[in-house]
Design an enzyme around this catalytic site. Structure first.
Site, PDB file in Angstrom:
ATOM      1  N   LEU A 138       0.866  -1.176   0.000  1.00 22.03           N
ATOM      2  CA  LEU A 138       0.000   0.000   0.000  1.00 22.03           C
ATOM      3  C   LEU A 138       0.905   1.229   0.000  1.00 22.03           C
ATOM      4  O   LEU A 138       1.984   1.215   0.595  1.00 22.03           O
ATOM      5  CB  LEU A 138      -0.899   0.027   1.242  1.00 22.03           C
ATOM      6  CG  LEU A 138      -1.923  -1.104   1.388  1.00 22.03           C
ATOM      7  CD1 LEU A 138      -2.661  -0.966   2.721  1.00 22.03           C
ATOM      8  CD2 LEU A 138      -2.922  -1.105   0.241  1.00 22.03           C
ATOM      9  N   ASP A 139       0.462   2.286  -0.657  1.00 22.69           N
ATOM     10  CA  ASP A 139       1.233   3.522  -0.655  1.00 22.69           C
ATOM     11  C   ASP A 139       1.362   4.060   0.772  1.00 22.69           C
ATOM     12  O   ASP A 139       0.550   3.751   1.650  1.00 22.69           O
ATOM     13  CB  ASP A 139       0.568   4.571  -1.543  1.00 22.69           C
ATOM     14  CG  ASP A 139       0.451   4.118  -2.989  1.00 22.69           C
ATOM     15  OD1 ASP A 139       1.316   3.335  -3.430  1.00 22.69           O
ATOM     16  OD2 ASP A 139      -0.510   4.531  -3.668  1.00 22.69           O
ATOM     17  N   LYS A 140       2.347   4.894   0.981  1.00 27.52           N
ATOM     18  CA  LYS A 140       2.640   5.436   2.307  1.00 27.52           C
ATOM     19  C   LYS A 140       1.399   5.997   2.988  1.00 27.52           C
ATOM     20  O   LYS A 140       1.157   5.743   4.171  1.00 27.52           O
ATOM     21  CB  LYS A 140       3.709   6.527   2.183  1.00 27.52           C
ATOM     22  CG  LYS A 140       4.040   7.243   3.479  1.00 27.52           C
ATOM     23  CD  LYS A 140       5.064   8.343   3.248  1.00 27.52           C
ATOM     24  CE  LYS A 140       5.344   9.112   4.522  1.00 27.52           C
ATOM     25  NZ  LYS A 140       6.333  10.204   4.313  1.00 27.52           N
ATOM     26  N   THR A 142      -1.845   5.547   2.028  1.00 28.68           N
ATOM     27  CA  THR A 142      -3.054   4.730   1.890  1.00 28.68           C
ATOM     28  C   THR A 142      -3.142   3.838   3.119  1.00 28.68           C
ATOM     29  O   THR A 142      -2.163   3.208   3.507  1.00 28.68           O
ATOM     30  CB  THR A 142      -3.010   3.873   0.618  1.00 28.68           C
ATOM     31  OG1 THR A 142      -2.963   4.731  -0.526  1.00 28.68           O
ATOM     32  CG2 THR A 142      -4.234   2.979   0.510  1.00 28.68           C
ATOM     33  N   ARG A 237      -5.434   5.302  -7.963  1.00 31.51           N
ATOM     34  CA  ARG A 237      -5.155   6.736  -8.076  1.00 31.51           C
ATOM     35  C   ARG A 237      -5.015   7.155  -9.539  1.00 31.51           C
ATOM     36  O   ARG A 237      -5.566   8.181  -9.965  1.00 31.51           O
ATOM     37  CB  ARG A 237      -3.897   7.069  -7.288  1.00 31.51           C
ATOM     38  CG  ARG A 237      -4.013   6.759  -5.798  1.00 31.51           C
ATOM     39  CD  ARG A 237      -2.666   6.775  -5.088  1.00 31.51           C
ATOM     40  NE  ARG A 237      -2.062   8.098  -5.126  1.00 31.51           N
ATOM     41  CZ  ARG A 237      -0.822   8.336  -4.715  1.00 31.51           C
ATOM     42  NH1 ARG A 237      -0.064   7.355  -4.252  1.00 31.51           N
ATOM     43  NH2 ARG A 237      -0.337   9.570  -4.778  1.00 31.51           N
TER      44      ARG A 237
END
EC number: 5.4.99.23
Length: 325
Positions: A138-140, A142, A237
């Site tokens: 997961l992105d930082k 998210t 995104r």
């Protein structure tokens, strides 16, 4: 020192005509094409049970792949006592609910203080599993659910399940604009040609499919439930930005806050304070990699996301009342 790991997959129909090394790079994105080419040349790759050592050979789709991968031991990352919100754990897997502002894997600019460092502290034997058992990221900023393998057999099964789209991942998001209906974005993705940290829709990219449906509408924004069919970097995104509905707060893809006309100061305060993309991994469903049991986990929205939704609702209700009166 190297580790032995068996990787299996099936060549999908959309890879028809690709070179073998190119197809395997698509199927196993955690490994570089140069490393995959070495495996092929060292007779470690079987196609339909037969060793193939020509990286340039073409694939047709449907081939069964087996790689007896040799993986060099990674740099030893430091275990760090970083709290983990564990939703499910057994002998083979851990499912965590990741908070915002936490990177998953060490990298440029983030040498430590990551989920990986936390896993090494929480369960030291996971150091023997490649990438500390991390299956997907997961992105930082998210939040939400991630599954991690505690041993190599579990990791092998989960990687295959992810490739075969047998793991269901659903998200909640706030998208910019008022959307009228749900749908599907089926657009391939690749690295952005000029922005090093960004991804983009690109005709020569990897297949990427996102399903979405509307949960709630507000002024200028729409609450969505999304399901990943594939799992490319920044997929939701990028896909939402591609259809002109970037996620609220997503500065990288054009989602800077756009307050509706006549917004109250209280609403503006909440909107300005939400300094990340409004995206949360809310549901994860998979078959247990060892015993086959169906596991489904849910993660409630984090506090800042709940506050944002309440502010959007209040703003919308205030707007409707002003119209009525």
């Amino acid at each position: 020192m190297t580790q032995q790991m068996t990787l299996t997959a099936e060549i999908s129909a959309d890879l028809l005509g690709y070179r073998l090394d190119q197809a395997l790079a698509q199927l196993f994105p955690d490994y570089s094409r140069s490393r995959i080419k070495v495996w092929i040349e060292n007779d470690l790759v079987k196609v339909n049970g037969i060793i193939v050592n020509r990286a340039r050979g073409k694939v047709f789709g449907g081939e069964q792949i087996e790689i007896q991968a040799e993986i060099e031991e990674e740099i030893r990352f430091e275990p760090q006592n970083i709290p983990l919100n564990i939703v499910h754990e057994d002998d083979d897997i851990i499912i965590i609910n990741k908070p915002k502002n936490l990177v998953v894997h060490p990298g440029a600019g983030n040498p430590d203080g990551t989920v990986l460092n936390a896993l090494l502290y929480y369960y030291p034997p996971i150091a023997e599993v490649p990438r500390a058992g991390i299956i997907h990221r997961l992105d930082k900023d998210t939040t939400g659910l991630m599954v991690v393998a505690k041993n190599i057999p579990a990791q092998t099964h989960l990687v295959t399940a992810l490739q075969k789209r047998r793991i269901t991942r659903e998200y909640e998001a706030i998208a910019s604009g008022i959307m009228t209906q749900g749908g599907k974005v089926d657009e391939p993705m690749a690295r952005h040609p000029t922005k090093r940290t960004a991804m983009a829709v690109h005709p020569m990219g990897k297949p990427a499919i996102t399903h979405y449906r509307i949960m709630e509408r507000f002024r200028n924004y729409t609450r969505l439930r999304l399901r990943l069919e594939t799992g490319r970097t920044h997929q939701i995104r990028v896909h939402m930005a591609h259809i002109a509905h970037p996620l609220l707060g997503d500065q990288l893809y054009g989602g800077r806050p756009r307050p509706p006309k006549g917004s109250s100061e209280a609403f503006l305060t909440v909107l300005r304070a939400f300094q990340r993309q409004a995206l949360h991994a809310t549901m994860l469903r998979l078959e247990h990699p060892i015993n086959g049991e169906l596991i489904e986990c849910h993660a409630p929205l984090p506090a800042d996301f709940v506050e944002l939704i309440e502010a959007l609702k209040t703003d919308y209700q205030r707007y409707k009342e002003d119209l009525y009166y």
